[in-house]
Design an enzyme around this catalytic site. Sequence first.
Site, PDB file in Angstrom:
ATOM      1  N   GLY A  21       0.832  -1.306  -0.084  1.00  0.00           N
ATOM      2  CA  GLY A  21       0.108  -0.073  -0.012  1.00  0.00           C
ATOM      3  C   GLY A  21       0.925   1.101   0.005  1.00  0.00           C
ATOM      4  N   TYR A  22       0.385   2.425   0.183  1.00  0.00           N
ATOM      5  CA  TYR A  22       0.698   3.816   0.163  1.00  0.00           C
ATOM      6  C   TYR A  22       1.380   3.835  -1.438  1.00  0.00           C
ATOM      7  CZ  TYR A  22       1.562   8.145   2.091  1.00  0.00           C
ATOM      8  OH  TYR A  22       1.412   9.683   2.253  1.00  0.00           O
ATOM      9  N   GLY A  54       5.479   3.517  -9.137  1.00  0.00           N
ATOM     10  CA  GLY A  54       6.223   2.406  -9.349  1.00  0.00           C
ATOM     11  C   GLY A  54       5.046   1.330  -9.181  1.00  0.00           C
ATOM     12  N   HIS A  55       4.363   1.462  -8.331  1.00  0.00           N
ATOM     13  CA  HIS A  55       3.038   0.308  -8.194  1.00  0.00           C
ATOM     14  C   HIS A  55       2.164   0.464  -9.428  1.00  0.00           C
ATOM     15  CE1 HIS A  55       4.082   1.165  -3.774  1.00  0.00           C
ATOM     16  NE2 HIS A  55       4.300  -0.018  -3.839  1.00  0.00           N
ATOM     17  N   GLN A  99      14.530  -9.308  -3.196  1.00  0.00           N
ATOM     18  CA  GLN A  99      12.911 -10.125  -2.829  1.00  0.00           C
ATOM     19  C   GLN A  99      12.590 -10.815  -4.049  1.00  0.00           C
ATOM     20  OE1 GLN A  99       9.705  -7.979  -1.119  1.00  0.00           O
ATOM     21  NE2 GLN A  99       9.111  -7.540  -3.054  1.00  0.00           N
ATOM     22  N   MET A 142      11.404   5.314  -6.480  1.00  0.00           N
ATOM     23  CA  MET A 142      10.300   5.590  -5.893  1.00  0.00           C
ATOM     24  C   MET A 142      10.081   4.691  -4.689  1.00  0.00           C
ATOM     25  SD  MET A 142       7.430   6.958  -8.360  1.00  0.00           S
ATOM     26  CE  MET A 142       7.671   8.276  -9.252  1.00  0.00           C
ATOM     27  N   SER A 143       9.489   5.201  -3.665  1.00  0.00           N
ATOM     28  CA  SER A 143       9.369   4.082  -2.482  1.00  0.00           C
ATOM     29  C   SER A 143       8.203   4.632  -1.562  1.00  0.00           C
ATOM     30  CB  SER A 143      10.477   3.758  -1.576  1.00  0.00           C
ATOM     31  OG  SER A 143      10.415   3.043  -0.467  1.00  0.00           O
ATOM     32  N   SER A 144       7.600   3.650  -0.897  1.00  0.00           N
ATOM     33  CA  SER A 144       6.640   4.318  -0.150  1.00  0.00           C
ATOM     34  C   SER A 144       7.228   4.984   1.333  1.00  0.00           C
ATOM     35  CB  SER A 144       5.766   2.998   0.717  1.00  0.00           C
ATOM     36  OG  SER A 144       5.056   2.380  -0.510  1.00  0.00           O
ATOM     37  N   ARG A 145       8.638   4.400   1.583  1.00  0.00           N
ATOM     38  CA  ARG A 145       9.418   4.942   2.679  1.00  0.00           C
ATOM     39  C   ARG A 145       9.968   6.272   2.236  1.00  0.00           C
ATOM     40  NH1 ARG A 145      10.464  -1.032   3.294  1.00  0.00           N
ATOM     41  NH2 ARG A 145       9.873  -1.396   5.360  1.00  0.00           N
TER      42      ARG A 145
HETATM   43  P1  AMP Z   1       5.959  -2.346  -1.674  1.00  0.00           P
HETATM   44  O1  AMP Z   1       4.557  -2.139  -1.639  1.00  0.00           O
HETATM   45  O2  AMP Z   1       7.054  -1.428  -1.273  1.00  0.00           O
HETATM   46  O3  AMP Z   1       6.210  -3.621  -0.949  1.00  0.00           O
HETATM   47  O4  AMP Z   1       6.216  -2.859  -2.985  1.00  0.00           O
HETATM   48  C1  AMP Z   1       5.214  -3.720  -3.960  1.00  0.00           C
HETATM   49  C2  AMP Z   1       5.680  -4.029  -5.196  1.00  0.00           C
HETATM   50  O5  AMP Z   1       6.169  -2.775  -5.887  1.00  0.00           O
HETATM   51  C3  AMP Z   1       6.975  -4.839  -4.945  1.00  0.00           C
HETATM   52  O6  AMP Z   1       6.772  -5.648  -6.278  1.00  0.00           O
HETATM   53  C4  AMP Z   1       8.096  -3.616  -5.385  1.00  0.00           C
HETATM   54  O7  AMP Z   1       9.259  -4.326  -6.078  1.00  0.00           O
HETATM   55  C5  AMP Z   1       7.198  -3.016  -6.297  1.00  0.00           C
HETATM   56  N1  AMP Z   1       8.096  -1.372  -6.248  1.00  0.00           N
HETATM   57  C6  AMP Z   1       8.181  -0.980  -5.416  1.00  0.00           C
HETATM   58  N2  AMP Z   1       8.808   0.432  -5.617  1.00  0.00           N
HETATM   59  C7  AMP Z   1       8.941   0.348  -7.008  1.00  0.00           C
HETATM   60  C8  AMP Z   1       9.472   1.231  -8.081  1.00  0.00           C
HETATM   61  N3  AMP Z   1      10.032   2.373  -7.657  1.00  0.00           N
HETATM   62  N4  AMP Z   1       9.393   0.966  -9.242  1.00  0.00           N
HETATM   63  C9  AMP Z   1       8.939  -0.068  -9.818  1.00  0.00           C
HETATM   64  N5  AMP Z   1       8.507  -1.261  -8.827  1.00  0.00           N
HETATM   65  C10 AMP Z   1       8.482  -0.769  -7.380  1.00  0.00           C
END
Ligand code: AMP
Length: 286
Positions: free
Chosen positions: A31-32, A36-37, A154, A185-188
């Site tokens: 979530g969040y 990227g998602h 992962q 990009m990252s939720s963090r």
């Molecule tokens: P998360 O919600 O961070 O656990 O990520 C969920 C999925 O989105 C995972 O497969 C991540 O690798 C992917 N993901 C997260 N950040 C990115 C990004 N910047 N670009 C592409 N995929 C992403």
Amino acid sequence: MEIFRRPGEMQAWADAQRAAGRRIGLVPTMGYLHEGHVSLVRIARERGCDRVAATIFVNPTQFGPGEDYERYPRDEERDLAMLRAAGAAAVYLPGVRDVYPEGYQTFVEVAEVSRGLCGDSRPALFRGVATVVAKLFHVGKPHVAVFGEKDYQQLAVIRRMVRDLDLDVEIVAAPTVREADGLAMSSRNQYLEGEDRKAARCLSRGLFLARNLFLEGERDPTRIASAARAVVEAETRATLEYAEARDPETLGPLRGPSDRMTILVAARVGPARLIDNITLQGGEAT
Ligand code: AMP
């Protein structure tokens, strides 16, 4: 877009899609959501999925003590709006007790690939990830599941699990989506403010420097990783965790010059622990 909170409801939806001959794509997330998602949903459709389901679950078993489980950002309404706009057909949003009912005791451990890199500082991480992803596959029954290369270790853990457990699902890797200044990009990234946000660019800057060296002909993994490491170490607000060159397939160490390598970095910047990586191969870099 249909929303399910119980595993049985999600399974019934998946069974109905399969009975109608439709190909299901699954995009697991915590979530969040960000672009990227959203790109993963698009890629699932491009890979021929008739229906794409996303999952949103902040998985407690992959967080260690003192990590950010409690403060991990959450915004269900915004996430649902983004998934609707991206064309997702279904969202699975279980509660902790739906995934881990009273008395839960079964875990999936992908032994070797889970060690080293992020596995060193976060020993619970990949056991939790493999367990929840295996469960999500049994609930969403996908033909295809899309994961980001952003979380490279992962992805390797999941690929290994799928092979080892004969899971009938195709794993698709999606390229990392970045902010305009290079930050993955990252939720963090939500944790980053002011100077920390600027300092966070050091990870991608290090990786882009590594890419330039590779494109200029450097093939020594130690030298390339050291160059990326030096960029992160030069940033006073960042604390380097690792910067390493590994085999893109096995994530094992490289013993000498190579035409294919993945450079992986992790660092703390202010309150955030950030990771990033780049794969360099035969005259190109992704
Ligand atoms: P998360 O919600 O961070 O656990 O990520 C969920 C999925 O989105 C995972 O497969 C991540 O690798 C992917 N993901 C997260 N950040 C990115 C990004 N910047 N670009 C592409 N995929 C992403």
